[in-house]
Design a protein around this motif. Structure first.
Motif, short mmCIF file in Angstrom:
data_model
loop_
_atom_site.label_atom_id
_atom_site.label_comp_id
_atom_site.label_asym_id
_atom_site.label_seq_id
_atom_site.Cartn_x
_atom_site.Cartn_y
_atom_site.Cartn_z
N ASN A 107 0.84 -1.19 0.00
CA ASN A 107 0.00 0.00 0.00
C ASN A 107 0.88 1.25 0.00
N LEU A 108 0.44 2.25 -0.72
CA LEU A 108 1.22 3.48 -0.83
C LEU A 108 0.26 4.67 -0.83
N VAL A 109 0.66 5.78 -0.17
CA VAL A 109 -0.16 6.98 -0.11
C VAL A 109 0.55 8.09 -0.87
N ALA A 110 -0.09 8.63 -1.89
CA ALA A 110 0.43 9.77 -2.64
C ALA A 110 -0.25 11.03 -2.12
N VAL A 111 0.54 12.06 -1.81
CA VAL A 111 0.02 13.33 -1.29
C VAL A 111 0.09 14.37 -2.40
N VAL A 112 -1.05 14.92 -2.76
CA VAL A 112 -1.14 15.93 -3.82
C VAL A 112 -1.52 17.27 -3.20
N PRO A 113 -0.65 18.28 -3.25
CA PRO A 113 -0.95 19.57 -2.62
C PRO A 113 -1.90 20.42 -3.47
N PHE A 114 -2.59 21.32 -2.81
CA PHE A 114 -3.51 22.25 -3.49
C PHE A 114 -3.21 23.67 -3.03
N GLY A 115 -3.55 24.62 -3.87
CA GLY A 115 -3.38 26.02 -3.51
C GLY A 115 -4.43 26.48 -2.51
N MET A 116 -4.21 27.66 -1.95
CA MET A 116 -5.10 28.21 -0.94
C MET A 116 -6.50 28.42 -1.52
N GLY A 117 -7.49 27.79 -0.92
CA GLY A 117 -8.87 27.94 -1.34
C GLY A 117 -9.18 27.32 -2.68
N SER A 118 -8.27 26.50 -3.21
CA SER A 118 -8.43 25.97 -4.57
C SER A 118 -8.69 24.47 -4.54
N ARG A 133 -0.65 4.85 -13.61
CA ARG A 133 -0.15 3.46 -13.68
C ARG A 133 -0.44 2.73 -12.38
N ARG A 134 -0.15 3.38 -11.29
CA ARG A 134 -0.36 2.74 -9.99
C ARG A 134 -1.85 2.50 -9.75
N ALA A 135 -2.68 3.46 -10.14
CA ALA A 135 -4.11 3.34 -9.91
C ALA A 135 -4.70 2.18 -10.71
N LYS A 136 -4.24 1.97 -11.94
CA LYS A 136 -4.77 0.89 -12.77
C LYS A 136 -4.38 -0.48 -12.22
N ASP A 137 -3.24 -0.55 -11.53
CA ASP A 137 -2.80 -1.82 -10.96
C ASP A 137 -3.41 -2.09 -9.59
N ALA A 138 -3.96 -1.07 -8.94
CA ALA A 138 -4.47 -1.23 -7.58
C ALA A 138 -5.84 -1.89 -7.61
N ALA A 139 -6.15 -2.57 -6.50
CA ALA A 139 -7.47 -3.19 -6.35
C ALA A 139 -8.49 -2.17 -5.85
N VAL A 140 -8.08 -1.33 -4.92
CA VAL A 140 -8.95 -0.31 -4.34
C VAL A 140 -8.13 0.95 -4.15
N ILE A 141 -8.75 2.10 -4.38
CA ILE A 141 -8.06 3.39 -4.22
C ILE A 141 -8.89 4.26 -3.28
N MET A 142 -8.30 4.65 -2.18
CA MET A 142 -8.96 5.53 -1.22
C MET A 142 -8.49 6.96 -1.45
N ILE A 208 -4.06 10.00 -1.75
CA ILE A 208 -4.54 8.90 -2.60
C ILE A 208 -3.81 7.64 -2.16
N GLU A 209 -4.55 6.73 -1.52
CA GLU A 209 -3.94 5.50 -1.00
C GLU A 209 -4.32 4.33 -1.90
N PHE A 210 -3.30 3.62 -2.32
CA PHE A 210 -3.49 2.49 -3.23
C PHE A 210 -3.40 1.18 -2.45
N TYR A 211 -4.41 0.34 -2.59
CA TYR A 211 -4.42 -0.98 -1.97
C TYR A 211 -4.16 -2.02 -3.05
N THR A 212 -3.16 -2.85 -2.83
CA THR A 212 -2.84 -3.89 -3.81
C THR A 212 -3.88 -4.99 -3.82
N ALA A 213 -4.60 -5.16 -2.73
CA ALA A 213 -5.68 -6.15 -2.67
C ALA A 213 -6.86 -5.54 -1.94
N ALA A 214 -8.04 -5.92 -2.34
CA ALA A 214 -9.23 -5.41 -1.67
C ALA A 214 -9.27 -5.90 -0.23
N PRO A 215 -9.59 -5.03 0.73
CA PRO A 215 -9.63 -5.47 2.12
C PRO A 215 -10.76 -6.46 2.37
#
Length: 235
Positions: A107-118, A133-142, A208-215
């Motif tokens: 499992n891996l968590v990607a952090v995507v920053p956003f601008g103020m109020g955006s 690529r990672r999302a297509k290979d993942a079983a579940v994406i939180m 964005i957290e990628f799960y390699t297998a569905a819980p």
């Protein structure tokens, strides 16, 4: 004597007339109001003149751009780039900088920053491709939308939701099935741990957290239903 008296009266009359005339002039000069100060018309400018409005708008844009650049520079320390953390499947690492990426198979968590109020989605092309690529290979994406607010409100909750939806929309448009995506959002109360107060803007993010297998889902029976204090499900 009569001649001297006549001369004296004439001199006295003339002197009196002169004094009266001088007094009248003084009174006239005192009663005349001073002239108002003159205004240099070349320095006057209406408040709503087009040039003045444009100048104020430019000053505001410059101030906001300066703040945004500063915040984006601080946000760069949150995590390594997604392109390094999410390697291409089947391609071996080529350097020390990618040594940790080769281990990113769970499992891996990607952090995507956003601008103020955006809630505008903006990710560099290489990172975006790695993310897909990672999302297509993942079983579940939180996907978790967050803000840097210190107090919850309807506006902050709505902003966190729009950020999560922006990430989900990007992945879906890139070919990731919607049934893989799970969205949550929270307006306040979930900042990135360990940040100084001055760096709290880094909490304006989507995780964005990628799960390699569905819980595996385990249903627990309520103790109120069976009259016992223990659960019947096996964990």
């Amino acid at each position: 004597m009569p001649i001297s008296r006549t001369i004296y009266k004439a001199v006295t009359t003339a002197h009196t007339a002169c004094c009266v005339g001088i007094g009248a002039l003084l009174l006239t000069s005192c009663s005349t109001p001073p002239k108002p100060p003159s205004v240099d018309e070349s320095t006057k400018r209406p408040v709503n003149a087009r040039a003045a409005v444009d100048l104020k708008a430019c000053q505001g844009d410059l101030s906001r751009a300066t703040i945004l650049v500063s915040e984006m520079a601080r946000a760069g320390v949150v995590a390594t780039t997604l392109a390094k953390a999410l390697p291409v499947p089947g391609v071996a690492s080529t350097g020390a900088a990618d040594s940790g990426a080769a281990e990113a198979t769970g499992n891996l968590v990607a952090v995507v920053p956003f601008g103020m109020g955006s809630a505008a989605w903006s990710v560099e092309q290489a990172d975006a491709a790695a993310l897909v690529r990672r999302a297509k290979d993942a079983a579940v994406i939180m996907i978790r939308g967050r803000t840097d607010a210190t107090g919850d409100s309807l506006q902050e909750t709505a902003l966190a939701r729009r950020r999560a939806e922006a990430a989900a929309e990007f992945l879906h448009q890139a070919g990731v099935p919607k049934d893989k995506l799970r969205l949550t959002w929270q307006g306040a109360g979930d900042p990135i741990a360990g940040l100084r107060p001055a760096d709290r803007s880094q909490s304006r993010r989507v995780e964005i957290e990628f799960y390699t297998a569905a819980p595996m889902l385990v249903s627990l029976r309520s103790s109120a239903a069976n009259g016992k204090g223990t659960t019947a499900a096996s964990l």
